[in-house]
Design an enzyme around this catalytic site. Structure first.
Site, PDB file in Angstrom:
ATOM      1  N   ARG A  97      10.740   5.174 -11.264  1.00 43.02           N
ATOM      2  CA  ARG A  97       9.675   5.853 -10.798  1.00 43.02           C
ATOM      3  C   ARG A  97       9.368   5.740  -9.063  1.00 43.02           C
ATOM      4  NH1 ARG A  97       6.306   4.121  -8.055  1.00 43.02           N
ATOM      5  NH2 ARG A  97       5.641   2.551  -9.652  1.00 43.02           N
ATOM      6  N   PRO A 141       7.877  -7.180   9.110  1.00 44.71           N
ATOM      7  CA  PRO A 141       7.845  -8.473   8.792  1.00 44.71           C
ATOM      8  C   PRO A 141       6.432  -9.139   9.373  1.00 44.71           C
ATOM      9  CG  PRO A 141       9.939  -7.836   9.913  1.00 44.71           C
ATOM     10  CD  PRO A 141       9.070  -6.613   9.819  1.00 44.71           C
ATOM     11  N   GLU A 371       2.353  -0.388  -2.009  1.00 43.65           N
ATOM     12  CA  GLU A 371       1.212   0.498  -1.958  1.00 43.65           C
ATOM     13  C   GLU A 371      -0.144   0.117  -2.046  1.00 43.65           C
ATOM     14  OE1 GLU A 371       1.731   3.552  -1.675  1.00 43.65           O
ATOM     15  OE2 GLU A 371       3.577   4.076  -2.426  1.00 43.65           O
TER      16      GLU A 371
HETATM   17  P1  TGC Z   1      -9.148   2.018   8.817  1.00 41.76           P
HETATM   18  O1  TGC Z   1      -9.701   1.854  10.104  1.00 41.76           O
HETATM   19  O2  TGC Z   1      -9.646   1.902   7.590  1.00 41.76           O
HETATM   20  O3  TGC Z   1      -8.433   3.384   8.965  1.00 41.76           O
HETATM   21  C1  TGC Z   1      -7.670   3.804   9.932  1.00 41.76           C
HETATM   22  C2  TGC Z   1      -7.624   5.397   9.824  1.00 41.76           C
HETATM   23  O4  TGC Z   1      -7.008   5.640   8.714  1.00 41.76           O
HETATM   24  C3  TGC Z   1      -7.765   6.445   7.906  1.00 41.76           C
HETATM   25  N1  TGC Z   1      -7.599   6.145   6.536  1.00 41.76           N
HETATM   26  C4  TGC Z   1      -6.950   7.003   5.574  1.00 41.76           C
HETATM   27  N2  TGC Z   1      -6.666   8.222   5.831  1.00 41.76           N
HETATM   28  C5  TGC Z   1      -5.704   9.020   4.862  1.00 41.76           C
HETATM   29  N3  TGC Z   1      -5.854   8.127   3.566  1.00 41.76           N
HETATM   30  C6  TGC Z   1      -6.206   6.892   3.477  1.00 41.76           C
HETATM   31  N4  TGC Z   1      -5.976   6.326   2.206  1.00 41.76           N
HETATM   32  C7  TGC Z   1      -6.855   6.224   4.368  1.00 41.76           C
HETATM   33  N5  TGC Z   1      -7.471   5.108   4.690  1.00 41.76           N
HETATM   34  C8  TGC Z   1      -8.141   5.159   5.962  1.00 41.76           C
HETATM   35  C9  TGC Z   1      -9.137   6.360   8.462  1.00 41.76           C
HETATM   36  O5  TGC Z   1     -10.186   7.228   7.994  1.00 41.76           O
HETATM   37  C10 TGC Z   1      -8.789   5.888   9.855  1.00 41.76           C
HETATM   38  O6  TGC Z   1      -8.911   7.336  10.597  1.00 41.76           O
HETATM   39  P2  TGC Z   1      -9.281   7.454  11.940  1.00 41.76           P
HETATM   40  O7  TGC Z   1      -9.120   8.814  12.360  1.00 41.76           O
HETATM   41  O8  TGC Z   1     -10.645   7.162  12.180  1.00 41.76           O
HETATM   42  O9  TGC Z   1      -8.598   6.513  12.879  1.00 41.76           O
HETATM   43  O10 TGC Z   1      -7.650   1.082   8.773  1.00 41.76           O
HETATM   44  P3  TGC Z   1      -7.622  -0.611   8.727  1.00 41.76           P
HETATM   45  O11 TGC Z   1      -6.696  -0.961   9.747  1.00 41.76           O
HETATM   46  O12 TGC Z   1      -9.037  -1.145   8.676  1.00 41.76           O
HETATM   47  O13 TGC Z   1      -6.995  -0.531   7.420  1.00 41.76           O
HETATM   48  C11 TGC Z   1      -7.215   0.003   6.327  1.00 41.76           C
HETATM   49  C12 TGC Z   1      -6.544  -0.457   4.928  1.00 41.76           C
HETATM   50  C13 TGC Z   1      -6.287  -1.957   4.735  1.00 41.76           C
HETATM   51  C14 TGC Z   1      -7.182  -0.073   3.647  1.00 41.76           C
HETATM   52  C15 TGC Z   1      -5.032   0.034   5.062  1.00 41.76           C
HETATM   53  O14 TGC Z   1      -4.469  -0.270   6.113  1.00 41.76           O
HETATM   54  C16 TGC Z   1      -4.209  -0.302   4.094  1.00 41.76           C
HETATM   55  O15 TGC Z   1      -4.288   0.653   2.904  1.00 41.76           O
HETATM   56  N6  TGC Z   1      -3.533  -1.282   3.875  1.00 41.76           N
HETATM   57  C17 TGC Z   1      -2.476  -1.410   2.655  1.00 41.76           C
HETATM   58  C18 TGC Z   1      -0.826  -0.889   3.454  1.00 41.76           C
HETATM   59  C19 TGC Z   1      -0.328  -0.292   2.284  1.00 41.76           C
HETATM   60  O16 TGC Z   1      -0.700   0.281   1.429  1.00 41.76           O
HETATM   61  N7  TGC Z   1       1.155  -0.219   2.756  1.00 41.76           N
HETATM   62  C20 TGC Z   1       2.033   0.465   1.866  1.00 41.76           C
HETATM   63  C21 TGC Z   1       3.381   0.571   2.580  1.00 41.76           C
HETATM   64  S1  TGC Z   1       4.491   1.721   1.759  1.00 41.76           S
HETATM   65  C22 TGC Z   1       4.894   1.172  -0.097  1.00 41.76           C
HETATM   66  O17 TGC Z   1       4.410   0.077  -0.210  1.00 41.76           O
HETATM   67  C23 TGC Z   1       5.699   1.767  -0.549  1.00 41.76           C
HETATM   68  S2  TGC Z   1       6.390   1.184  -2.190  1.00 41.76           S
HETATM   69  C24 TGC Z   1       7.072   2.670  -2.792  1.00 41.76           C
HETATM   70  C25 TGC Z   1       7.438   2.760  -3.921  1.00 41.76           C
HETATM   71  O18 TGC Z   1       8.485   2.035  -4.166  1.00 41.76           O
HETATM   72  O19 TGC Z   1       6.951   3.293  -5.222  1.00 41.76           O
HETATM   73  P1  FAD Z   2       0.293  -9.531   2.892  1.00 40.37           P
HETATM   74  O1  FAD Z   2      -0.272  -8.496   3.838  1.00 40.37           O
HETATM   75  O2  FAD Z   2       1.054 -10.577   3.907  1.00 40.37           O
HETATM   76  O3  FAD Z   2      -0.591 -10.197   1.953  1.00 40.37           O
HETATM   77  C1  FAD Z   2      -0.497 -11.223   1.277  1.00 40.37           C
HETATM   78  C2  FAD Z   2      -1.593 -11.706   0.274  1.00 40.37           C
HETATM   79  O4  FAD Z   2      -2.817 -11.801   1.136  1.00 40.37           O
HETATM   80  C3  FAD Z   2      -1.850 -10.422  -0.493  1.00 40.37           C
HETATM   81  O5  FAD Z   2      -2.325 -11.063  -1.767  1.00 40.37           O
HETATM   82  C4  FAD Z   2      -3.001  -9.659   0.071  1.00 40.37           C
HETATM   83  O6  FAD Z   2      -3.689  -9.228  -1.014  1.00 40.37           O
HETATM   84  C5  FAD Z   2      -3.746 -11.055   0.625  1.00 40.37           C
HETATM   85  N1  FAD Z   2      -4.538 -10.243   2.011  1.00 40.37           N
HETATM   86  C6  FAD Z   2      -4.001  -9.522   3.055  1.00 40.37           C
HETATM   87  N2  FAD Z   2      -5.006  -9.084   3.654  1.00 40.37           N
HETATM   88  C7  FAD Z   2      -6.134  -9.841   3.143  1.00 40.37           C
HETATM   89  C8  FAD Z   2      -7.487  -9.502   3.320  1.00 40.37           C
HETATM   90  N3  FAD Z   2      -8.129  -9.019   4.491  1.00 40.37           N
HETATM   91  N4  FAD Z   2      -8.430 -10.170   2.611  1.00 40.37           N
HETATM   92  C9  FAD Z   2      -8.015 -10.721   1.569  1.00 40.37           C
HETATM   93  N5  FAD Z   2      -6.729 -11.016   1.104  1.00 40.37           N
HETATM   94  C10 FAD Z   2      -5.849 -10.293   1.883  1.00 40.37           C
HETATM   95  N6  FAD Z   2       6.692  -1.016   2.363  1.00 40.37           N
HETATM   96  C11 FAD Z   2       7.246   0.356   2.918  1.00 40.37           C
HETATM   97  O7  FAD Z   2       6.536   0.621   3.970  1.00 40.37           O
HETATM   98  N7  FAD Z   2       7.917   1.102   2.150  1.00 40.37           N
HETATM   99  C12 FAD Z   2       8.591   0.809   0.883  1.00 40.37           C
HETATM  100  O8  FAD Z   2       9.097   1.527   0.426  1.00 40.37           O
HETATM  101  C13 FAD Z   2       8.123  -0.371   0.231  1.00 40.37           C
HETATM  102  N8  FAD Z   2       8.538  -0.551  -0.834  1.00 40.37           N
HETATM  103  C14 FAD Z   2       8.499  -1.745  -1.547  1.00 40.37           C
HETATM  104  C15 FAD Z   2       9.248  -2.285  -2.497  1.00 40.37           C
HETATM  105  C16 FAD Z   2       8.681  -3.572  -3.026  1.00 40.37           C
HETATM  106  C17 FAD Z   2       9.722  -3.902  -4.470  1.00 40.37           C
HETATM  107  C18 FAD Z   2       7.795  -4.460  -2.506  1.00 40.37           C
HETATM  108  C19 FAD Z   2       7.588  -5.687  -3.117  1.00 40.37           C
HETATM  109  C20 FAD Z   2       7.031  -3.984  -1.285  1.00 40.37           C
HETATM  110  C21 FAD Z   2       7.306  -2.861  -0.793  1.00 40.37           C
HETATM  111  N9  FAD Z   2       6.762  -2.280   0.368  1.00 40.37           N
HETATM  112  C22 FAD Z   2       7.166  -1.158   0.971  1.00 40.37           C
HETATM  113  C23 FAD Z   2       5.558  -3.333   0.856  1.00 40.37           C
HETATM  114  C24 FAD Z   2       4.293  -3.419   0.417  1.00 40.37           C
HETATM  115  O9  FAD Z   2       3.801  -2.047   0.668  1.00 40.37           O
HETATM  116  C25 FAD Z   2       3.722  -4.694   0.992  1.00 40.37           C
HETATM  117  O10 FAD Z   2       4.618  -5.631   0.129  1.00 40.37           O
HETATM  118  C26 FAD Z   2       2.348  -4.792   0.776  1.00 40.37           C
HETATM  119  O11 FAD Z   2       1.709  -3.808   1.281  1.00 40.37           O
HETATM  120  C27 FAD Z   2       1.776  -6.067   0.976  1.00 40.37           C
HETATM  121  O12 FAD Z   2       2.302  -6.450   2.334  1.00 40.37           O
HETATM  122  P2  FAD Z   2       2.732  -8.025   2.364  1.00 40.37           P
HETATM  123  O13 FAD Z   2       3.698  -8.189   1.149  1.00 40.37           O
HETATM  124  O14 FAD Z   2       3.154  -8.484   3.772  1.00 40.37           O
HETATM  125  O15 FAD Z   2       1.743  -9.009   1.981  1.00 40.37           O
END
Ligand code: TGC
Ligand code: FAD
Length: 392
Positions: A97, A141, A371
């Site tokens: 998935r 990183p 995510e």
């Molecule tokens: P913040 O100030 O809240 O927002 C910055 C700008 O982004 C806008 N925004 C969004 N826009 C669209 N969709 C959303 N969900 C949005 N959330 C926020 C917001 O309106 C703002 O826009 P502007 O125009 O005002 O600049 O940003 P922040 O730095 O305080 O951080 C927000 C936070 C922590 C919620 C966000 O950074 C976050 O979601 N962190 C988690 C990171 C994450 O999910 N990483 C995923 C990496 S990819 C992955 O994991 C793929 S796995 C895939 C797989 O194998 O299935």
């Molecule tokens: P960190 O951000 O270092 O967090 C460590 C811990 O601290 C977590 O428990 C978190 O909840 C907590 N924490 C962080 N900030 C706060 C806060 N403000 N308050 C309280 N607690 C907090 N990323 C991509 O870009 N593309 C991909 O395709 C992708 N695929 C992935 C596949 C796998 C198998 C995995 C494991 C990860 C993948 N990721 C990908 C990365 C993934 O999105 C990140 O691992 C995730 O967003 C968390 O980041 P981190 O691991 O650096 O944890």
């Protein structure tokens, strides 16, 4: 691994709320998973190899770009169909998935939404057919939950961009043909760039020794003075909102996908409990095992209703990012808890590869982290309901 005897629970007759098209798409995916994923997945997970042989099948069931218009090779379906496809694939394995989620929501979606017509016609049909596989580089990183701090940079060199930096934990990276890479320009503004395998200075080392998502290939993206052609920038949206918009789509799919993993664990545990006799009666006749199974089907039913309502909102372009966060968080947590309980129902057999439960359980440890972690999604809900962001 045992023969796949999966029967999907539908305790509240949720099928009655689906359109015929939804059921057709769902059933085609369900049959394909039984036929093509179940027989091979355990061996791939044990060996930590990605089953490339299923890419064509994923394309055929519409898993690559389900809601991308047919004009660009997508399936032209609605978001509920997308969710149902993710549910069925994750019923087989979260890693498979993942590949479909990344391709659809994190590669095709940004090209379709933020790209220009030339980029759409160049990449989308080949991504939809599986001829090209993509990956999505946001995490670094030093920047996981806070991608706004990213250090990957690109510089305008006149006739091309020069890209430097590194991304970590990237699904599909080791074999992807293209990468959607999020990087800052000299004014610190985030943009998406399409980086192609073969560009000088671009490498994708594999991440080894994972106990989770073993049938999904994970790796790094390393950019050492990579020359990216100017036509490869996505200009339709800039800033952190651009990658976060892609995540909204992927998180939506995961909210559905996790239900699939939970359904498989529940179904396996129910069947086993009815067959396994201890103290002269099936363990399903004991109150303790009934409590586990009854709670599982209750939680699955709640998650199904949450996902369906979210799908209705998304079809009407009304699903907010915070609503999507709530569903991703709730449904993945639900699935992980069910996997842990279901594993216990099987006793020692639950730890073996004869059954899918332990694999689902280990996979879900990644799904609850990627995510956006479980904590981050809670804080997104907290900010939405109080008006105070805990991230600042
Ligand atoms: P913040 O100030 O809240 O927002 C910055 C700008 O982004 C806008 N925004 C969004 N826009 C669209 N969709 C959303 N969900 C949005 N959330 C926020 C917001 O309106 C703002 O826009 P502007 O125009 O005002 O600049 O940003 P922040 O730095 O305080 O951080 C927000 C936070 C922590 C919620 C966000 O950074 C976050 O979601 N962190 C988690 C990171 C994450 O999910 N990483 C995923 C990496 S990819 C992955 O994991 C793929 S796995 C895939 C797989 O194998 O299935
Ligand atoms: P960190 O951000 O270092 O967090 C460590 C811990 O601290 C977590 O428990 C978190 O909840 C907590 N924490 C962080 N900030 C706060 C806060 N403000 N308050 C309280 N607690 C907090 N990323 C991509 O870009 N593309 C991909 O395709 C992708 N695929 C992935 C596949 C796998 C198998 C995995 C494991 C990860 C993948 N990721 C990908 C990365 C993934 O999105 C990140 O691992 C995730 O967003 C968390 O980041 P981190 O691991 O650096 O944890």
């Amino acid at each position: 691994m045992q023969k796949d005897l999966f029967e999907a629970p539908d305790y509240y007759n949720i099928d009655d709320l689906l359109l015929e098209e939804h059921k057709l798409v769902r059933d085609a995916a369900r049959q394909w998973v039984k036929r093509s994923v179940s027989p091979i997945i355990e061996e791939h997970a044990q060996k930590a190899t990605f089953p490339k042989e299923i890419l064509g099948g994923l394309a055929e069931i519409g898993a690559f770009g389900p809601y991308i218009p047919e004009k660009y090779g997508g399936a032209g379906l609605d978001h509920i169909s997308y969710g149902l496809i993710m549910q069925e694939i994750e019923r087989g394995d979260s890693g498979i998935r993942s590949t479909a989620s990344v391709q659809s929501s994190l590669v095709m979606y940004p090209i379709f939404t933020y790209g220009n017509e030339a980029q759409r016609t160049k990449y989308l049909p080949k991504l939809a057919s599986g001829e090209l596989i993509g990956c999505f580089g946001l995490t670094e990183p030093n920047h996981g939950s806070n991608p706004s701090g990213m250090e990957t940079k690109y510089k305008d060199m006149g006739d091309h961009y020069l890209l430097n930096g590194a991304k970590l934990w990237i699904s599909n990276a080791p074999f992807a043909d293209i990468a959607i890479v999020w990087a800052k320009n000299e004014e610190d503004r985030i943009h998406g760039l399409i980086v192609e395998r073969g560009m000088e200075g671009f490498s994708t080392p594999t991440t080894h020794n994972k106990w989770s998502l073993r049938a999904s290939a994970t790796g790094e993206l390393i950019f050492d003075n990579v020359k990216v052609p100017k036509e490869n920038i996505l200009l339709g949206k800039t800033g952190l909102g651009a990658p976060l918009g892609c995540l909204d789509s992927a998180r939506f799919g995961i909210a559905w996908g996790a239900i699939g993993a939970a359904m498989d664990c529940y179904d396996t545990a129910l069947r086993y409990a009815k067959e396994r006799v201890q103290f002269g009666k099936p363990i399903a006749a004991t109150q303790l095992q009934q409590k586990k199974l009854a709670e599982m089907v209750t939680e699955i039913t709640k998650a199904q209703l949450l996902a369906l309502r979210l799908g209705q909102l998304k079809n009407n372009d009304k699903a907010t990012s915070a609503q999507i966060s709530m569903a991703k968080r709730n449904n993945v947590d639900m699935a992980l808890k069910i996997a842990r309980e279901a594993r216990q129902v099987l006793g020692a057999m639950g730890i073996t590869g004869e059954f899918s439960i332990m694999r689902h359980m280990m996979n879900l440890e990644s799904v609850i982290t990627y995510e956006g972690t479980h904590d981050i999604h809670l804080l997104i809900t907290g900010a939405d309901i109080t008006g105070f962001s805990a991230f600042q």
